[in-house]
Design an enzyme around this catalytic site. Structure first.
Site, mmCIF file in Angstrom:
data_model
loop_
_atom_site.group_PDB
_atom_site.id
_atom_site.type_symbol
_atom_site.label_atom_id
_atom_site.label_comp_id
_atom_site.label_asym_id
_atom_site.label_seq_id
_atom_site.Cartn_x
_atom_site.Cartn_y
_atom_site.Cartn_z
ATOM 1 N N TRP A 321 0.833 -1.206 0.000
ATOM 2 C CA TRP A 321 0.000 0.000 0.000
ATOM 3 C C TRP A 321 0.866 1.253 0.000
ATOM 4 O O TRP A 321 0.520 2.252 -0.629
ATOM 5 C CB TRP A 321 -0.914 0.005 1.232
ATOM 6 C CG TRP A 321 -1.720 1.270 1.355
ATOM 7 C CD1 TRP A 321 -2.908 1.557 0.758
ATOM 8 C CD2 TRP A 321 -1.373 2.438 2.114
ATOM 9 N NE1 TRP A 321 -3.339 2.815 1.105
ATOM 10 C CE2 TRP A 321 -2.405 3.382 1.940
ATOM 11 C CE3 TRP A 321 -0.295 2.776 2.928
ATOM 12 C CZ2 TRP A 321 -2.397 4.634 2.549
ATOM 13 C CZ3 TRP A 321 -0.282 4.021 3.536
ATOM 14 C CH2 TRP A 321 -1.323 4.926 3.348
ATOM 15 N N HIS A 322 2.003 1.181 0.676
ATOM 16 C CA HIS A 322 2.878 2.354 0.751
ATOM 17 C C HIS A 322 3.587 2.632 -0.568
ATOM 18 O O HIS A 322 4.009 3.773 -0.811
ATOM 19 C CB HIS A 322 3.920 2.165 1.851
ATOM 20 C CG HIS A 322 3.385 2.373 3.228
ATOM 21 N ND1 HIS A 322 2.778 1.359 3.945
ATOM 22 C CD2 HIS A 322 3.353 3.471 4.028
ATOM 23 C CE1 HIS A 322 2.398 1.837 5.133
ATOM 24 N NE2 HIS A 322 2.738 3.100 5.205
ATOM 25 N N GLY A 323 3.743 1.638 -1.417
ATOM 26 C CA GLY A 323 4.429 1.877 -2.674
ATOM 27 C C GLY A 323 4.526 0.630 -3.522
ATOM 28 O O GLY A 323 4.569 -0.493 -2.995
#
Length: 515
Positions: A321-323
């Protein structure tokens, strides 16, 4: 438009607040419409071309939410599945299309061109917020369906760009309350004080750590042990003060309008284990992953093996989700592994009746937890996987120990011992070394010794009081520093704001904007 910019502080915020409270004297509906319009303007300042996408997402989810809320039986389930799938596909297209194509090319030896999709700012946060709304509606937790309030709930500018991830039930009642539309001197004083603390975290601490963290991570040459730890710690504290500062600023801005946002940070680096860390770091995202991913997967209800698999999958998806990159996947897997070890160790500690509540044990646990978190931050920040592996090797001493000449002289007597340990010792680092470690030590002292924002504001902001699930703070007294509505604190807040305004120069974006 950045929270830490002259245009926001001196123009947008005062004009928005003035219009809001002026219109509220005539109509709450007009005031809510003004705030929603101002929020759309705030988003459009970043990317006007993505306002239609944002509005289309809001319209679709609102319509489906009403269908779910008024539906029965399998129809509700089908609408929920359709809407969640649509939201995730939209997020996947913008965030993971090029990552998927690169992976296919690497595995299959193909040469498909990348699409170079531009990620709309804030899409991860408003997508997760709307998925939470859909699930809450399915579970019967949503009672209010006014479109204007839903529009404001999603676009509300203090949280739109980088969170916190909100629940429908914690915001909608506030948009209906009359007190939220009344100008309050207490709300303004408390809100501006929290905003000033957050702004100081960003401008005076995080932005001064940024050059040292960037300098280290952007290098390709091998580094010594202390240089590596200095660079990694600079990033660890930069990220903490940057995101914690944003969260404080969002809470403070919202309080000016009489709206209380949930707490997002609770001194996570003071955590005594990884479970504790995830109860304190990005708390609203942790809540979302727990409630809408880990628990639906089965949580810990189906035995330890299934619990560990659920933890690993939840943290892997949380990392991605962060990258869109393998570095983020490794970061998520590391934290999944940490959580597995933590749960297993907690069971053994309880069985063996270890003195886990004693101060020495808690201090050692905190140091180990912080070191593990910093180790994982390397994969979170490094530009590529090979660079991350090189940095991890340096953290373990594979690159030797480098010190400036002024600091190296007293250690020459230890060279034989270091040679026996297989650690090379050489002169290097210079001014950058001293500057980096100076800022790291200042940041560490503020982080570990001073009370956090909610401790400072605890007397006048109960919503920011200590989070009950966080497991308690270490057993030593924080410095006596509590906010009061008096001249002394008015002076402190004024000096903080003035120092921040003088240091603004060229405002730097918040790190979590890229997620």
């Amino acid at each position: 438009m950045l929270f830490n910019s002259f245009s926001f502080i001196l123009l947008f915020l005062p004009i928005t607040a003035l219009g809001y409270f002026t219109l509220a004297r005539r109509s709450q509906t007009m005031a809510a419409a003004w705030l929603a319009s101002a929020s759309l303007f705030f988003y459009g300042w970043w990317s006007v071309e993505y306002i239609p996408l944002l509005l289309a997402s809001i319209g679709f989810n609102y319509m489906v939410g009403r269908r779910i809320g008024h539906g029965l039986g399998t129809a509700k389930t089908r609408w929920l599945a359709l809407a969640v799938a649509a939201n995730l596909l939209l997020l996947a297209y913008f965030k993971y299309a090029d990552f998927f194509i690169s992976g296919v090319n690497a595995v299959g030896g193909t040469h498909w061109p990348l699409w170079h999709v531009v990620l709309p700012i804030g899409i991860s946060f408003y997508t997760f917020t709307q998925i939470a709304f859909l699930v809450d509606t399915y579970q019967g937790k949503v009672q209010e369906y006014r479109f204007l309030h839903y529009l404001l709930f999603i676009t509300y500018f203090p949280h739109l760009i980088a969170g916190p991830v909100l629940h429908h039930a914690e915001m909608m009642p506030q948009f209906e309350r009359r007190d939220s539309y009344r100008l309050s001197a207490a709300n303004v004083a408390i809100g501006l004080s929290i905003f000033a603390i957050g702004l100081a975290k960003k401008v005076l601490i995080a932005d001064n750590l940024s050059p040292h963290a960037n300098f280290f991570f952007n290098q390709s040459d091998p580094q010594g042990l202390l240089v590596a730890w200095g660079g990694v710690l600079a990033y660890a504290f930069q990220l903490y003060f940057d995101f914690s500062g944003y969260s404080d600023m969002a809470i403070g801005i919202s309080r000016i309008f009489g709206i209380r946002l949930p707490l997002n940070f609770d001194s996570p680096y003071k955590s005594v284990n990884i479970i504790d860390f995830w109860r304190r770091w990005h708390m609203t995202l942790s809540r979302f992953l727990r409630d809408y991913l880990y628990i639906p997967l089965g949580g810990g209800r189906r035995g330890p093996v299934r619990r560990y698999l659920n933890l690993m999958l939840t943290m892997l998806l949380g990392g991605l989700w962060h990258g869109a990159g393998w570095n983020f996947a490794v970061w998520g897997l590391l934290h999944g592994g940490y959580l597995m070890v933590n749960h297993a160790w907690a069971a053994l500690a309880a069985r063996w009746r270890l003195p886990t509540a004693s101060l020495p044990w808690r201090l050692a646990s905190m140091a180990l937890t912080f070191a593990a978190v910093c180790y994982a931050w390397v994969f979170f920040r490094a530009t590529d996987f090979s660079r991350a592996v090189t940095i991890v090797g340096a953290l373990c001493g594979h690159g030797g120990v480098a010190l400036p000449e002024s600091l190296a002289a007293p250690l020459h007597a230890l060279r034989p011992l270091m040679d026996r340990l297989g650690v090379s010792f050489y002169v290097g680092g210079g001014t950058r070394f001293v500057q980096t470690w100076s800022w790291v030590l200042v940041a560490a002292a503020i982080c570990f010794l001073l009370p956090n924002t909610q401790q400072i504001m605890r007397r006048y902001e109960p919503a920011l009081d200590h989070h009950p699930a966080a497991g308690g703070y270490p057993a030593w007294p924080a410095l006596p520093l509590a906010w009061l509505p008096n001249r002394r604190w008015a002076l402190v807040v004024s000096v903080l704001m003035l120092a921040c305004l003088l240091a603004l120069g060229r405002p730097a974006e918040f790190l979590y904007f890229q997620f």
